[in-house]
Design a protein around this motif. Structure first.
Motif, PDB file in Angstrom:
ATOM      1  N   UNK A   1       0.830  -1.210   0.000  1.00 15.29           N
ATOM      2  CA  UNK A   1       0.000   0.000   0.000  1.00 15.29           C
ATOM      3  C   UNK A   1       0.862   1.256   0.000  1.00 15.29           C
ATOM      4  N   UNK A   2       1.900   1.271   0.821  1.00 18.38           N
ATOM      5  CA  UNK A   2       2.777   2.439   0.890  1.00 18.38           C
ATOM      6  C   UNK A   2       3.582   2.603  -0.386  1.00 18.38           C
TER       7      UNK A   2
ATOM      8  N   UNK B   1       1.693   4.453  -2.874  1.00 16.23           N
ATOM      9  CA  UNK B   1       1.295   5.810  -2.511  1.00 16.23           C
ATOM     10  C   UNK B   1       2.175   6.871  -3.144  1.00 16.23           C
ATOM     11  N   UNK B   2       3.407   6.548  -3.367  1.00 12.25           N
ATOM     12  CA  UNK B   2       4.293   7.542  -3.952  1.00 12.25           C
ATOM     13  C   UNK B   2       5.054   8.316  -2.887  1.00 12.25           C
ATOM     14  N   UNK B   3       6.036   9.106  -3.332  1.00  9.42           N
ATOM     15  CA  UNK B   3       6.905   9.849  -2.425  1.00  9.42           C
ATOM     16  C   UNK B   3       6.173  11.039  -1.811  1.00  9.42           C
ATOM     17  N   UNK B   4       6.365  11.220  -0.460  1.00 10.55           N
ATOM     18  CA  UNK B   4       5.817  12.390   0.232  1.00 10.55           C
ATOM     19  C   UNK B   4       4.402  12.241   0.726  1.00 10.55           C
ATOM     20  N   UNK B   5       3.780  11.094   0.520  1.00 10.04           N
ATOM     21  CA  UNK B   5       2.389  10.913   0.973  1.00 10.04           C
ATOM     22  C   UNK B   5       2.259   9.716   1.905  1.00 10.04           C
ATOM     23  N   UNK B   6       3.362   9.291   2.525  1.00 11.43           N
ATOM     24  CA  UNK B   6       3.315   8.096   3.374  1.00 11.43           C
ATOM     25  C   UNK B   6       2.431   8.284   4.614  1.00 11.43           C
ATOM     26  N   UNK B   7       2.472   9.460   5.221  1.00  8.87           N
ATOM     27  CA  UNK B   7       1.659   9.696   6.426  1.00  8.87           C
ATOM     28  C   UNK B   7       0.176   9.533   6.112  1.00  8.87           C
ATOM     29  N   UNK B   8      -0.237  10.128   4.986  1.00 13.73           N
ATOM     30  CA  UNK B   8      -1.641   9.990   4.583  1.00 13.73           C
ATOM     31  C   UNK B   8      -1.963   8.552   4.221  1.00 13.73           C
ATOM     32  N   UNK B   9      -0.997   7.875   3.589  1.00 13.20           N
ATOM     33  CA  UNK B   9      -1.211   6.488   3.175  1.00 13.20           C
ATOM     34  C   UNK B   9      -1.360   5.575   4.398  1.00 13.20           C
ATOM     35  N   UNK B  10      -0.562   5.835   5.418  1.00  9.41           N
ATOM     36  CA  UNK B  10      -0.686   5.021   6.637  1.00  9.41           C
ATOM     37  C   UNK B  10      -2.100   5.117   7.226  1.00  9.41           C
ATOM     38  N   UNK B  11      -2.583   6.362   7.362  1.00 14.67           N
ATOM     39  CA  UNK B  11      -3.917   6.549   7.950  1.00 14.67           C
ATOM     40  C   UNK B  11      -4.996   5.931   7.079  1.00 14.67           C
ATOM     41  N   UNK B  12      -4.871   6.109   5.772  1.00 13.85           N
ATOM     42  CA  UNK B  12      -5.891   5.554   4.881  1.00 13.85           C
ATOM     43  C   UNK B  12      -5.872   4.029   4.908  1.00 13.85           C
TER      44      UNK B  12
END
Length: 708
Positions: free
Chosen positions: A105-106, A109-120
């Motif tokens: 999943x991460x 998500x692409x670079x720089x969006x890991x925090x949002x990807x974790x929550x989603x």
């Protein structure tokens, strides 16, 4: 455990990919590095170190699953060889799958969006995107937990790192067996109710003696707690006894109070007051016994007696006051199971030997005796619990338990004892005890109550069913306490007091007295067998030694009345004596005249009976003495008492005479009291106090028939 490199076919099996071209495209996309394969056939193999995390994680999970299917023992620990339970093994595999999904999943998500990807990812997981994983791992999984699992997989390269190790130290310990349970229950189910820790130590010693393996202490504690939850009745009965079982575990029977009326059932029980009162018989301080009669319908206290010990005499006196307050005879008397309440004096058994036909049987009242050790069946028990709020405010309070006793009663507390003495702390007199109990009850019956009263006060419910009144003379003869005393020249001595009435003059024989401890101002005097009423003797006060010179007007008036009474008795006695002597001399002169005329010696004759004239003379003297006593004023007029200064002082003096002492006032004094009660001064200042006193005295003052 991951190898350093895998061939294309091995990756197809591990990653469950069907075509080699898919492996080749993925290798190109993720920039895998290859090296020549050593061995027969040649070819190349892909280096694991060059693969991204998502691929390496998938390979770790795949290796763990393949190891479950292999029959050859691997060189590193696997879930099959780690000695874990099936539950923990399935949970570890689910964690590995979760790490693989998370990593993939991460990666997308692409670079720089890991925090949002974790929550989603967590939101999708909890929303049910992977229901099997949600069921296996629960909803409390966070991305921090997954990151921790991922690090464990990368370091150990085996799914064994994801096994839940909590409680692993007890997995090899002994399990609870039937033999263990029997020894443990034998130790904890003891009437001395040992603590759980002590019972476990005793059970452990017994297990060692029988050479049994010892379970963990937490296991034994958990077993005891679970057994207690399903066997609470046996637990309480065995450890604490039948009464505790009845109070804590037995089926609760609820009464429907709407089916009875006021006065249908009155409940009686005794309660040892938790403060000290002076015993009027011994003069020593002690905790007195309160005998209370209580209406079951209205929760209203009806009558009580306070005595050093619970006995039939105090129960009868309290019942008399209860009936007078109730205004009718109750239908049922619900009694305690104690010795005093079981007396033949009450239940009517073998009444020929006791001389009375059973108190309640004679009044047409049925009796019910409470079950032993069933305090909840007597509603008055709840009242005694509420009464404790009064006991705590009495200076001589001693506590209702060892833990609750005041500090002054403990050793090494001289400061508290000095403070108690400096504040004037002392045991109450019996009269003061009656007063504070009556005052508190007046407040208690004015409080709204929940339960079957539905917010009404006991007084409101009681007044709706109060009777019109009863024959108080019958109650007086049946209920008042009795004693036999000797009549002496000073009167009758009783409870360190002296009682006297003019009718006792000249008597020196035993009499039977009836008394009421709530009103010690008088006693009723009967013949020794109780058949003939003689008089109502009033309590006598000692006189001032020098009333004429040093005393007040009241002292001088008391002395004057005493002297007048003594002179009247002397006059009565001397008038009879003079008449007897005169008659005797007249008879003697007549005999001498007859003897001289007849010139013969007089014959010895028996003493002649009193003549009719002599009898009439004696009766006349008695009637005069009686009339004079009846015409004498019964109290000192307020105008002759110098200590009465204000109108309130005058009203207080007349109130105590008329209400407390029961003395009939002169018409002028009665009219003045009615006038003063209509003034604003009385309504604003004195009315509440005197209304309470009036209720107290009218409730407790016995109705005594006056001798004609």
């Amino acid at each position: 455990m991951l190898k350093e490199a895998y061939t294309t076919k091995e990756l197809m099996v591990a990653l469950t990919i069907k075509a080699e071209s898919s492996i080749t495209r993925r290798a190109k996309r993720e920039s895998w590095q290859a090296r020549p394969r050593v061995g027969r056939g040649g070819g190349s193999e892909w280096l694991v170190a060059s693969m991204p995390d998502v691929t390496r994680t998938a390979l770790v999970s795949a290796e763990a699953r393949l190891a479950e299917q292999r029959t050859v023992k691997p060189t590193v620990p696997t879930l099959a060889t780690a000695g874990v339970s099936d539950v923990k093994r399935k949970k570890a595999l689910a964690r590995a799958d979760m790490v693989a999904l998370y990593t993939d999943w991460l990666a997308k998500a692409g670079h720089g969006t890991k925090a949002t990807a974790r929550d989603s990812f967590i939101q999708a997981y909890k929303g049910g995107a992977w229901p099997q994983l949600l069921e296996a791992l629960g909803s409390k999984v966070s991305w921090k937990s997954i990151e921790r699992w991922k690090v464990g997989l990368r370091k150990n390269k085996t799914v064994v790192a994801l096994v839940d190790r909590r409680g692993a130290g007890n997995e090899q310990r002994a399990k609870m067996t039937e033999a263990h349970a029997k020894l443990l229950l034998n130790a904890v189910l003891q009437p001395n109710h040992p603590t759980v820790s002590s019972a476990i130590r005793m059970a452990t010693s017994a297990m060692n003696a029988q050479q049994l393996e010892i379970p963990a202490e937490r296991t034994m504690r958990r077993f005891i707690a679970m057994w207690k939850e399903t066997n609470f009745g046996t637990w309480v009965y065995t450890r604490e006894g039948k009464k505790a079982w009845n109070d804590k575990a037995a089926f609760y029977i609820e009464r429907d109070y709407s089916l009875i009326e006021v006065g249908d059932i009155v409940v009686a029980d005794g309660h040892v007051l938790n403060f000290e009162t002076l015993n009027p018989w011994t003069g020593k301080a002690q905790r007195m016994e309160l005998i209370m009669w209580y209406d079951m319908k209205s929760n209203c206290p009806l009558g009580w007696e306070i005595m050093p010990t619970e006995n039939t005499q105090s129960i009868a006196a309290a019942f008399r006051r209860a009936v007078m307050t109730l205004g009718k005879y109750p239908l049922i008397a619900y009694l305690d199971n104690g010795k005093a309440f079981r007396s033949k004096y009450f239940n009517g058994v073998d009444f020929r030997q006791t001389g009375i036909a059973g108190l309640f049987q004679d009044l047409g009242i049925h009796t019910i005796f409470a079950w032993p050790y069933h305090g909840q069946s007597k509603t008055v028990e709840r009242f005694f619990g509420t009464l404790h709020e009064l006991e705590q405010w009495v200076p001589s309070y001693v506590g209702n338990s060892i833990d609750a006793k005041p500090a002054r009663l403990n050793r090494g507390e001289p400061l508290h004892r000095k403070a108690y003495e400096a504040a004037g702390g002392r045991p109450l007199t019996l009269e003061e005890t009656h007063y504070i109990v009556a005052k508190w009850i007046d407040d208690y019956i004015s409080r709204p109550q929940r339960g079957h009263l539905n917010g009404k006060t006991p007084a409101e419910v009681f007044m709706q069913g109060k009777g019109a009144g009863v024959d108080e003379t019958k109650l007086r003869h049946l209920m008042m306490a009795k004693a036999v005393r000797q009549v002496r020249r000073e009167g009758i001595r009783f409870l360190n007091e002296r009682y006297y009435d003019g009718m006792l003059h000249g008597r020196t024989h035993p009499v039977q007295i009836k008394y009421d401890l709530q009103d010690p101002s008088y006693i009723l005097v009967y013949s020794e067998d109780g058949g003939e009423f003689l008089c109502k003797a009033q309590r006598q006060n000692a006189l001032h030694p020098a009333a004429s010179l040093l005393g007040t007007d009241q002292h001088r008036e008391e002395l004057k009345q005493a002297i007048d009474l003594k002179k009247q008795q002397e006059k009565d006695a001397s008038s009879i004596a003079r008449q007897v002597l005169a008659d005797s001399l007249a008879d003697q002169r007549n005999r001498m005249i007859v003897a001289q005329n007849e010139k013969i010696e007089p014959k010895a004759q028996e003493a002649a009976p009193l003549s009719q004239a002599k009898v009439l003379s004696i009766e006349s003297a008695k009637k005069k003495a009686q009339a004079k006593r009846e015409q004498a004023p019964s109290y000192v007029p307020p105008a002759e008492k110098p200590e009465i200064v204000t109108e309130l002082d005058k009203y207080d003096y007349l109130f105590m005479l008329s209400v407390k002492e029961g003395i009939v006032l002169r018409e002028a004094d009665r009219e003045w009291m009615e006038y003063y009660e209509s003034t604003e001064e009385y309504k604003q200042v004195a009315a509440p106090r005197y209304e309470r006193l009036r209720k107290l005295y009218e409730k407790n003052r016995p109705c005594v028939a006056q001798a004609n």
